[in-house]
Design an enzyme around this catalytic site. Structure first.
Site, PDB file in Angstrom:
ATOM      1  N   ASN A   9     -11.508   5.234  -1.322  1.00  0.00           N
ATOM      2  CA  ASN A   9     -10.454   4.552  -2.086  1.00  0.00           C
ATOM      3  C   ASN A   9     -10.891   3.102  -2.228  1.00  0.00           C
ATOM      4  O   ASN A   9     -10.814   2.332  -1.272  1.00  0.00           O
ATOM      5  CB  ASN A   9      -9.121   4.650  -1.330  1.00  0.00           C
ATOM      6  CG  ASN A   9      -8.034   3.810  -1.989  1.00  0.00           C
ATOM      7  OD1 ASN A   9      -8.192   3.356  -3.122  1.00  0.00           O
ATOM      8  ND2 ASN A   9      -6.934   3.603  -1.269  1.00  0.00           N
ATOM      9  N   LYS A  11      -9.571   0.831  -3.887  1.00  0.00           N
ATOM     10  CA  LYS A  11      -8.443  -0.085  -4.094  1.00  0.00           C
ATOM     11  C   LYS A  11      -8.779  -1.062  -5.235  1.00  0.00           C
ATOM     12  O   LYS A  11      -9.476  -0.686  -6.163  1.00  0.00           O
ATOM     13  CB  LYS A  11      -8.085  -0.826  -2.806  1.00  0.00           C
ATOM     14  CG  LYS A  11      -7.945   0.107  -1.617  1.00  0.00           C
ATOM     15  CD  LYS A  11      -7.286  -0.556  -0.464  1.00  0.00           C
ATOM     16  CE  LYS A  11      -7.315   0.362   0.748  1.00  0.00           C
ATOM     17  NZ  LYS A  11      -6.392  -0.011   1.790  1.00  0.00           N
ATOM     18  N   HIS A  94       0.070   6.351  -2.121  1.00  0.00           N
ATOM     19  CA  HIS A  94      -0.578   5.481  -1.127  1.00  0.00           C
ATOM     20  C   HIS A  94       0.461   4.495  -0.591  1.00  0.00           C
ATOM     21  O   HIS A  94       1.328   4.023  -1.337  1.00  0.00           O
ATOM     22  CB  HIS A  94      -1.763   4.742  -1.765  1.00  0.00           C
ATOM     23  CG  HIS A  94      -2.614   4.073  -0.738  1.00  0.00           C
ATOM     24  ND1 HIS A  94      -2.273   2.860  -0.182  1.00  0.00           N
ATOM     25  CD2 HIS A  94      -3.769   4.454  -0.141  1.00  0.00           C
ATOM     26  CE1 HIS A  94      -3.195   2.529   0.709  1.00  0.00           C
ATOM     27  NE2 HIS A  94      -4.117   3.478   0.751  1.00  0.00           N
ATOM     28  N   GLU A  96       0.347   1.495  -0.015  1.00  0.00           N
ATOM     29  CA  GLU A  96       0.404   0.213  -0.733  1.00  0.00           C
ATOM     30  C   GLU A  96       1.264   0.342  -1.990  1.00  0.00           C
ATOM     31  O   GLU A  96       1.943  -0.602  -2.390  1.00  0.00           O
ATOM     32  CB  GLU A  96      -1.021  -0.269  -1.041  1.00  0.00           C
ATOM     33  CG  GLU A  96      -1.700  -0.774   0.230  1.00  0.00           C
ATOM     34  CD  GLU A  96      -3.204  -0.609   0.283  1.00  0.00           C
ATOM     35  OE1 GLU A  96      -3.828  -0.387  -0.758  1.00  0.00           O
ATOM     36  OE2 GLU A  96      -3.750  -0.697   1.403  1.00  0.00           O
ATOM     37  N   GLU A 166      -2.108   8.931   6.576  1.00  0.00           N
ATOM     38  CA  GLU A 166      -2.568   7.555   6.722  1.00  0.00           C
ATOM     39  C   GLU A 166      -1.490   6.731   7.425  1.00  0.00           C
ATOM     40  O   GLU A 166      -0.573   6.219   6.764  1.00  0.00           O
ATOM     41  CB  GLU A 166      -2.849   6.944   5.353  1.00  0.00           C
ATOM     42  CG  GLU A 166      -3.924   7.633   4.565  1.00  0.00           C
ATOM     43  CD  GLU A 166      -4.625   6.668   3.613  1.00  0.00           C
ATOM     44  OE1 GLU A 166      -5.846   6.597   3.673  1.00  0.00           O
ATOM     45  OE2 GLU A 166      -3.938   5.967   2.849  1.00  0.00           O
ATOM     46  N   GLY A 172      -6.623  -0.682   7.002  1.00  0.00           N
ATOM     47  CA  GLY A 172      -7.220  -2.002   6.822  1.00  0.00           C
ATOM     48  C   GLY A 172      -7.044  -2.923   8.004  1.00  0.00           C
ATOM     49  O   GLY A 172      -7.302  -4.122   7.925  1.00  0.00           O
ATOM     50  N   SER A 211      -8.695   3.003   8.708  1.00  0.00           N
ATOM     51  CA  SER A 211      -9.814   2.424   9.468  1.00  0.00           C
ATOM     52  C   SER A 211     -10.785   3.482   9.986  1.00  0.00           C
ATOM     53  O   SER A 211     -11.312   3.361  11.089  1.00  0.00           O
ATOM     54  CB  SER A 211      -9.294   1.545  10.612  1.00  0.00           C
ATOM     55  OG  SER A 211      -8.541   0.455  10.092  1.00  0.00           O
TER      56      SER A 211
HETATM   57  C1  PEP Z   1      -6.760   3.452   2.619  1.00  0.00           C
HETATM   58  O1  PEP Z   1      -6.195   2.461   2.193  1.00  0.00           O
HETATM   59  O2  PEP Z   1      -6.636   4.538   2.014  1.00  0.00           O
HETATM   60  C2  PEP Z   1      -7.560   3.314   3.828  1.00  0.00           C
HETATM   61  C3  PEP Z   1      -7.775   4.360   4.563  1.00  0.00           C
HETATM   62  O3  PEP Z   1      -8.047   2.060   4.099  1.00  0.00           O
HETATM   63  P1  PEP Z   1      -8.979   1.612   5.341  1.00  0.00           P
HETATM   64  O4  PEP Z   1     -10.014   2.685   5.543  1.00  0.00           O
HETATM   65  O5  PEP Z   1      -9.573   0.322   4.917  1.00  0.00           O
HETATM   66  O6  PEP Z   1      -8.080   1.502   6.524  1.00  0.00           O
END
Ligand code: PEP
Length: 248
Positions: A9, A11, A94, A96, A166, A172, A211
């Site tokens: 992703n 983003k 997501h 976000e 998630e 992040g 992460s």
């Molecule tokens: C995400 O936003 O889908 C995600 C998993 O981000 P990160 O791996 O940076 O935590």
């Protein structure tokens, strides 16, 4: 046996130059791949990424879509537009988008439905905030997020979604759920799918996201109900993304 999926992703990151070098490093590093791979890119770069990825095993995906077919929805992207660029996947729900765009469980479910109706595979994101986890609400929150989707889509379509667990507090932040914490939620999600349809529950992929990095991917993916990862930050570095693909 479910085949793992590693989906990046990106983003709101990238540029023509950065994408070109990331994808050329990625393509150069791919050999004897044993999992499915995708990158979900910002819409303006779909054409570039489609061209760069043509003939490779890396599928393309969008990061969101509109529930509308076309019309006066400034800034939105229709499912048919993603299909035009040969997208296979689209992320929906997501955290976000839920947090910054006020997307509700019902809207996310509609997006998943529209994706399926357009031949796209929705990667349906679910996850709890830290406060919700600390209040013991994880299963209730992610269960409601998933149930909204399961209630709206056809029984025969359940096997065609991908679920991504998630935890919001892990995205992040560098904090990862322990493999057992993630496995517990994944098992609960698969159980919820089985309440609707046992056969689909055995087929549906449930990715972990939050992460995931080269140094924790192996122990996460060793868990029986973790079928790959949705990767944010680590998908922007070819060497890290390739290491996760190698694990998968
Ligand atoms: C995400 O936003 O889908 C995600 C998993 O981000 P990160 O791996 O940076 O935590």
């Amino acid at each position: 046996m479910r085949r793992n999926l590693v989906a990046g992703n990106w983003k709101m990151n990238g540029s023509l130059a950065a994408n070109a070098s990331l994808l050329s490093e990625l393509k150069a590093g791919l050999e004897s791949v044993g999992c499915d791979i995708a990158v979900c890119v910002p819409s303006p770069y779909l054409a570039q990424c489609q061209a760069e990825l043509a003939g490779t095993v890396v599928a393309l995906g969008g990061q969101d879509l509109s529930v509308h077919v076309s019309g006066a929805y400034t800034g939105d992207v229709a499912a048919s537009m993603l299909v035009d660029f040969a997208c296979k996947y689209v992320i929906v729900g997501h955290s976000e988008r839920r947090a910054y765009h006020g997307e509700t469980d019902q809207l996310v479910a509609q997006k998943a439905l529209v994706a399926l109706q357009s031949g796209l595979t929705p990667i349906v994101c679910v996850g709890e905030t830290l406060a919700q986890r600390e209040a013991g609400q994880t299963d209730v929150v992610v269960g409601a997020q998933l149930d909204a989707v399961l209630a709206l889509i056809d029984l025969s379509q359940i096997k065609n979604i991908v679920i991504a667990y998630e935890p919001v507090w892990a995205i992040g932040t560098g904090k990862t759920a322990t493999p057992q914490m993630a496995q517990d939620v994944h098992a609960a999600l698969r159980n919820r799918v089985s309440l609707r349809d046992g056969e689909s529950a055995a087929i549906v992929k449930i990715l972990y996201g939050g992460s995931m990095k080269p140094d924790n991917a192996a122990e996460l993916m060793a868990m029986p109900d973790i079928d790959g990862g949705l990767i944010g930050g680590a998908a922007l570095k070819a060497i890290d993304f390739l290491s996760i693909i190698a694990v998968a």
